[in-house]
Design a protein around this motif. Structure first.
Motif, PDB file in Angstrom:
ATOM      1  N   ASN A 185      13.166  42.850  47.149  1.00 54.45           N
ATOM      2  CA  ASN A 185      12.169  41.776  47.134  1.00 54.45           C
ATOM      3  C   ASN A 185      11.230  41.832  45.937  1.00 54.45           C
ATOM      4  O   ASN A 185      10.487  40.883  45.688  1.00 54.45           O
ATOM      5  CB  ASN A 185      11.344  41.814  48.427  1.00 54.45           C
ATOM      6  CG  ASN A 185      12.195  41.550  49.652  1.00 54.45           C
ATOM      7  OD1 ASN A 185      13.122  40.748  49.602  1.00 54.45           O
ATOM      8  ND2 ASN A 185      11.904  42.237  50.751  1.00 54.45           N
ATOM      9  N   SER A 186      11.253  42.925  45.194  1.00 48.36           N
ATOM     10  CA  SER A 186      10.377  43.044  44.032  1.00 48.36           C
ATOM     11  C   SER A 186      11.002  44.012  43.042  1.00 48.36           C
ATOM     12  O   SER A 186      12.006  44.676  43.344  1.00 48.36           O
ATOM     13  CB  SER A 186       8.989  43.543  44.447  1.00 48.36           C
ATOM     14  OG  SER A 186       9.066  44.888  44.909  1.00 48.36           O
ATOM     15  N   GLU A 187      10.393  44.108  41.844  1.00 47.59           N
ATOM     16  CA  GLU A 187      10.916  44.999  40.822  1.00 47.59           C
ATOM     17  C   GLU A 187      10.752  46.468  41.200  1.00 47.59           C
ATOM     18  O   GLU A 187      11.414  47.335  40.644  1.00 47.59           O
ATOM     19  CB  GLU A 187      10.214  44.729  39.482  1.00 47.59           C
ATOM     20  CG  GLU A 187      10.602  43.391  38.862  1.00 47.59           C
ATOM     21  CD  GLU A 187      10.083  43.250  37.445  1.00 47.59           C
ATOM     22  OE1 GLU A 187       9.428  44.194  36.969  1.00 47.59           O
ATOM     23  OE2 GLU A 187      10.337  42.203  36.829  1.00 47.59           O
ATOM     24  N   SER A 188       9.857  46.741  42.139  1.00 42.79           N
ATOM     25  CA  SER A 188       9.667  48.121  42.584  1.00 42.79           C
ATOM     26  C   SER A 188      10.649  48.520  43.674  1.00 42.79           C
ATOM     27  O   SER A 188      10.746  49.684  44.031  1.00 42.79           O
ATOM     28  CB  SER A 188       8.234  48.324  43.084  1.00 42.79           C
ATOM     29  OG  SER A 188       7.978  47.501  44.207  1.00 42.79           O
ATOM     30  N   GLU A 189      11.361  47.556  44.227  1.00 40.87           N
ATOM     31  CA  GLU A 189      12.362  47.826  45.255  1.00 40.87           C
ATOM     32  C   GLU A 189      13.748  47.692  44.632  1.00 40.87           C
ATOM     33  O   GLU A 189      14.290  46.601  44.526  1.00 40.87           O
ATOM     34  CB  GLU A 189      12.218  46.840  46.422  1.00 40.87           C
ATOM     35  CG  GLU A 189      10.908  46.962  47.179  1.00 40.87           C
ATOM     36  CD  GLU A 189      10.831  45.971  48.332  1.00 40.87           C
ATOM     37  OE1 GLU A 189      11.890  45.496  48.781  1.00 40.87           O
ATOM     38  OE2 GLU A 189       9.718  45.656  48.761  1.00 40.87           O
ATOM     39  N   TYR A 190      14.283  48.793  44.192  1.00 39.91           N
ATOM     40  CA  TYR A 190      15.605  48.744  43.564  1.00 39.91           C
ATOM     41  C   TYR A 190      16.482  49.885  44.085  1.00 39.91           C
ATOM     42  O   TYR A 190      16.006  50.867  44.647  1.00 39.91           O
ATOM     43  CB  TYR A 190      15.493  48.788  42.043  1.00 39.91           C
ATOM     44  CG  TYR A 190      14.764  49.985  41.477  1.00 39.91           C
ATOM     45  CD1 TYR A 190      15.426  51.177  41.218  1.00 39.91           C
ATOM     46  CD2 TYR A 190      13.401  49.914  41.188  1.00 39.91           C
ATOM     47  CE1 TYR A 190      14.770  52.263  40.696  1.00 39.91           C
ATOM     48  CE2 TYR A 190      12.728  50.999  40.664  1.00 39.91           C
ATOM     49  CZ  TYR A 190      13.416  52.178  40.412  1.00 39.91           C
ATOM     50  OH  TYR A 190      12.758  53.263  39.902  1.00 39.91           O
ATOM     51  N   TYR A 191      17.760  49.713  43.873  1.00 36.68           N
ATOM     52  CA  TYR A 191      18.748  50.686  44.330  1.00 36.68           C
ATOM     53  C   TYR A 191      19.954  50.574  43.404  1.00 36.68           C
ATOM     54  O   TYR A 191      19.923  49.831  42.401  1.00 36.68           O
ATOM     55  CB  TYR A 191      19.130  50.426  45.796  1.00 36.68           C
ATOM     56  CG  TYR A 191      19.677  49.037  46.052  1.00 36.68           C
ATOM     57  CD1 TYR A 191      21.049  48.802  46.097  1.00 36.68           C
ATOM     58  CD2 TYR A 191      18.820  47.956  46.248  1.00 36.68           C
ATOM     59  CE1 TYR A 191      21.553  47.525  46.318  1.00 36.68           C
ATOM     60  CE2 TYR A 191      19.312  46.683  46.474  1.00 36.68           C
ATOM     61  CZ  TYR A 191      20.676  46.476  46.511  1.00 36.68           C
ATOM     62  OH  TYR A 191      21.164  45.219  46.726  1.00 36.68           O
ATOM     63  N   ASN A 192      21.000  51.304  43.706  1.00 36.95           N
ATOM     64  CA  ASN A 192      22.192  51.294  42.857  1.00 36.95           C
ATOM     65  C   ASN A 192      23.384  50.695  43.579  1.00 36.95           C
ATOM     66  O   ASN A 192      23.578  50.922  44.770  1.00 36.95           O
ATOM     67  CB  ASN A 192      22.533  52.727  42.420  1.00 36.95           C
ATOM     68  CG  ASN A 192      21.508  53.285  41.479  1.00 36.95           C
ATOM     69  OD1 ASN A 192      21.264  52.738  40.412  1.00 36.95           O
ATOM     70  ND2 ASN A 192      20.869  54.381  41.874  1.00 36.95           N
ATOM     71  N   HIS A 193      24.129  49.904  42.842  1.00 41.26           N
ATOM     72  CA  HIS A 193      25.404  49.409  43.342  1.00 41.26           C
ATOM     73  C   HIS A 193      26.479  50.153  42.573  1.00 41.26           C
ATOM     74  O   HIS A 193      26.589  50.013  41.353  1.00 41.26           O
ATOM     75  CB  HIS A 193      25.515  47.903  43.127  1.00 41.26           C
ATOM     76  CG  HIS A 193      26.497  47.256  44.032  1.00 41.26           C
ATOM     77  ND1 HIS A 193      27.031  46.021  43.821  1.00 41.26           N
ATOM     78  CD2 HIS A 193      27.074  47.693  45.187  1.00 41.26           C
ATOM     79  CE1 HIS A 193      27.869  45.709  44.786  1.00 41.26           C
ATOM     80  NE2 HIS A 193      27.911  46.717  45.622  1.00 41.26           N
ATOM     81  N   LEU A 194      27.253  50.965  43.266  1.00 40.76           N
ATOM     82  CA  LEU A 194      28.202  51.874  42.641  1.00 40.76           C
ATOM     83  C   LEU A 194      29.637  51.442  42.874  1.00 40.76           C
ATOM     84  O   LEU A 194      29.960  50.853  43.908  1.00 40.76           O
ATOM     85  CB  LEU A 194      28.016  53.288  43.198  1.00 40.76           C
ATOM     86  CG  LEU A 194      26.616  53.900  43.094  1.00 40.76           C
ATOM     87  CD1 LEU A 194      26.564  55.200  43.878  1.00 40.76           C
ATOM     88  CD2 LEU A 194      26.236  54.129  41.650  1.00 40.76           C
ATOM     89  N   VAL A 195      30.491  51.737  41.914  1.00 39.66           N
ATOM     90  CA  VAL A 195      31.935  51.612  42.106  1.00 39.66           C
ATOM     91  C   VAL A 195      32.549  52.963  41.760  1.00 39.66           C
ATOM     92  O   VAL A 195      32.207  53.581  40.751  1.00 39.66           O
ATOM     93  CB  VAL A 195      32.545  50.481  41.251  1.00 39.66           C
ATOM     94  CG1 VAL A 195      32.281  50.694  39.763  1.00 39.66           C
ATOM     95  CG2 VAL A 195      34.046  50.369  41.512  1.00 39.66           C
ATOM     96  N   ILE A 196      33.415  53.429  42.637  1.00 36.42           N
ATOM     97  CA  ILE A 196      34.063  54.735  42.474  1.00 36.42           C
ATOM     98  C   ILE A 196      35.568  54.534  42.556  1.00 36.42           C
ATOM     99  O   ILE A 196      36.062  53.804  43.423  1.00 36.42           O
ATOM    100  CB  ILE A 196      33.593  55.726  43.549  1.00 36.42           C
ATOM    101  CG1 ILE A 196      32.095  56.011  43.362  1.00 36.42           C
ATOM    102  CG2 ILE A 196      34.396  57.024  43.504  1.00 36.42           C
ATOM    103  CD1 ILE A 196      31.490  56.868  44.457  1.00 36.42           C
ATOM    104  N   ALA A 197      36.282  55.182  41.645  1.00 36.70           N
ATOM    105  CA  ALA A 197      37.751  55.087  41.631  1.00 36.70           C
ATOM    106  C   ALA A 197      38.361  56.479  41.710  1.00 36.70           C
ATOM    107  O   ALA A 197      37.948  57.392  40.996  1.00 36.70           O
ATOM    108  CB  ALA A 197      38.231  54.372  40.369  1.00 36.70           C
ATOM    109  N   VAL A 198      39.322  56.632  42.609  1.00 39.90           N
ATOM    110  CA  VAL A 198      40.080  57.872  42.778  1.00 39.90           C
ATOM    111  C   VAL A 198      41.551  57.475  42.892  1.00 39.90           C
ATOM    112  O   VAL A 198      41.903  56.630  43.718  1.00 39.90           O
ATOM    113  CB  VAL A 198      39.626  58.647  44.032  1.00 39.90           C
ATOM    114  CG1 VAL A 198      40.444  59.924  44.191  1.00 39.90           C
ATOM    115  CG2 VAL A 198      38.142  58.974  43.955  1.00 39.90           C
ATOM    116  N   LYS A 199      42.379  58.035  42.080  1.00 38.16           N
ATOM    117  CA  LYS A 199      43.763  57.571  41.981  1.00 38.16           C
ATOM    118  C   LYS A 199      44.500  57.644  43.304  1.00 38.16           C
ATOM    119  O   LYS A 199      45.177  56.691  43.707  1.00 38.16           O
ATOM    120  CB  LYS A 199      44.508  58.377  40.919  1.00 38.16           C
ATOM    121  CG  LYS A 199      45.942  57.892  40.680  1.00 38.16           C
ATOM    122  CD  LYS A 199      46.616  58.671  39.564  1.00 38.16           C
ATOM    123  CE  LYS A 199      48.036  58.167  39.325  1.00 38.16           C
ATOM    124  NZ  LYS A 199      48.710  58.931  38.245  1.00 38.16           N
TER     125      LYS A 199
END
Length: 489
Positions: A185-199
């Motif tokens: 909802n604001s610039e102080s509320e952030y997180y990470n969207h991750l992508v992980i690849a394992v064969k």
């Protein structure tokens, strides 16, 4: 009127009677209740919240006394429940938070066998993910099993911890990790969207919200929209599109686009040359990647520039190749090193690094106003610095500089000259040699590998301030062999 007076008189009599002193004979007995002490109090469950991080242990040791002094307390029994499931039948609770994230409803039920009366204490456990923000490392052990480490920024003086994803084993032969910052909802509320690849995994590619650390988009062979019978999804490279959930992946030497839970048909699926993309052969993506892309074809030893025909055609449908522009006769006997999108002179271009022996060559692919490849030129030559090996190489789009690492040194060169100069040198006692290099959010992560180390954690991590180039944290032998890095602080 007479009737009204009679009614008023009757009402007065009733009121007088009802207000008269109650002389009834009643007998009251005090009830012996269990009084709980040593736990959070409050009139509402929201005032009884216990915060702890995933994998941490909560220990509650309340004390109990009767409301009537001297009453029998020998027949008390206890039941602790979390999300309706019994987790303890002792007077104390020792709970390891390793099953769920978020706010979990909990209660303590005390039964008094002497009185037959139950006492309830309701509360919440707020299980937070300590790995929501931090430095992420995808690694592999001696058996090639994938490991995810995180050095959280939510706890002071933390080291790298094994970041377990509940119910999702990572598999073997990890490929890479990427991510982007997302806002609430604001610039102080952030997180990470991750992508992980394992064969080799149940889900070789998955996307994950770091707030809950639970995969929300998963891809495997069943995600393919084509003939599943003859398709095996074993990624060897990934690249996450900026500001979206789209992932570019190489599997079986072909380029695939992953979006909305589906794996599309491969690029150039009718290619008469039957292209094969080698390890690290995929060109970096950009905002225009839905319309044109590039990669190296190791089978035919040539750079391929592909697109979907026009900006108004179906995005990600790479069915056209412009081989006449990237004619391999322009770079004979040279082997591919890497490529990346480059915003040079305010124009859309791709830059390539090739080598022959100890020599380096860079080329620039230009586009017309109609966004069609129309030029391919050599722009610089140089020599591999240091010991002559290329352990890691990286092109920084914002600066248009090449970064190359070997030994314990990272070198830098302008795209115009390839004259590499020393940029960062690790401490003399840094074990092993540089293998990975990642910039982001004002930080710089460098990973090294020490094959001669007798312990299991042959990987080390060094974190620098990217503006001052001052070493902030040295973490020797803190992880196993590093495959990929991501800065998500």
């Amino acid at each position: 009127m007479k009737t009204l007076k009679l009614l008023l008189l009757s009402l007065v009599v009733v009121l007088i009677y009802s207000c008269s002193k109650d002389l009834g004979n009643y007998k009251y007995n005090d009830v012996n209740e269990v009084i709980i002490e040593g736990l959070k109090q409050g009139n509402h469950n929201s005032e009884r919240i216990y915060d702890l991080a995933y994998n941490e242990t909560l220990t509650l040791k309340p004390t109990f006394r009767p409301s009537i002094e001297g009453s029998d307390m020998s027949k008390l029994t206890f039941v602790w429940k979390i999300k309706g499931e019994v987790v303890s039948e002792s007077s104390e609770l020792i709970y390891v938070a390793k099953s769920d994230y978020g706010k979990l409803q909990a209660e303590l039920i005390i039964s008094n066998g002497a009185t037959g009366i139950d006492k309830n204490y309701n509360f919440y456990l707020n299980i937070s993910n300590p790995f929501m923000l931090g430095y992420y490392v995808l690694a592999k052990d001696a058996n090639n099993s994938a490991l995810l480490y995180c050095k959280t920024t939510l706890k002071e003086n933390s080291g790298f911890e094994n970041a377990v994803i509940p119910d999702y084993p990572l598999g073997t032969n990890p490929v890479g990790i990427e991510g982007m910052r997302m806002y609430g909802n604001s610039e102080s509320e952030y997180y990470n969207h991750l992508v992980i690849a394992v064969k080799n995994a149940k889900y070789p590619v998955f996307l994950m919200d770091s707030r809950e650390f639970i995969p929300n988009l998963l891809y495997n062979s069943n995600s393919f929209i084509g003939d599943k019978k003859n398709f095996v999804f074993e990624p060897t490279e990934i690249s996450m599109e900026r500001n979206s959930n789209v992932v570019y992946s190489v599997s079986g030497g072909k380029l695939y686009v992953l979006q909305q839970g589906a794996i599309g048909l491969p690029a150039l699926y009718n290619d008469p040359l039957d292209y094969q993309i080698p390890l690290a052969g995929m060109g970096g993506n950009n905002d225009d990647s839905p319309y044109f892309f590039t990669f190296y074809d190791a089978k035919n030893k040539m750079i391929r520039a592909v697109d979907n025909g026009s900006r108004y055609s179906i995005p990600y449908n790479f069915i056209y190749s412009h081989d006449e522009v990237t004619d391999p006769s322009q770079y004979p006997n040279q082997t591919y090193v890497t490529s990346q999108f480059a915003n040079i002179n305010s124009g859309k271009k791709f830059i390539y690094l090739m080598r022959e022996g100890n020599k380096l060559f860079s080329y620039l692919l230009g586009f017309s106003a109609e966004e069609k490849p129309n030029s391919f030129d050599r722009i610089a030559t140089g020599t591999i610095p240091g010991d002559g090996n290329i352990n890691v190489v990286y092109f920084e789009i914002a600066e248009n500089f090449w970064y190359l690492g070997n030994g314990k040194t990272v070198y830098r060169a302008s795209h115009l000259g390839l004259e590499f100069q020393e940029h960062i040198k690790l401490p003399n006692d840094a074990p092993g040699h540089i293998t990975k290099y990642k910039r982001g959010l004002g930080k710089l992560m460098i990973a090294t590998y020490d094959p001669g180390y007798s312990g299991t954690k042959k990987g080390s991590i060094y974190i620098y301030d990217d503006n001052t180039l001052e070493l902030e944290q040295a973490l020797p032998h803190s992880v196993e062999e590093v495959v990929g890095l991501y800065v998500g602080i």
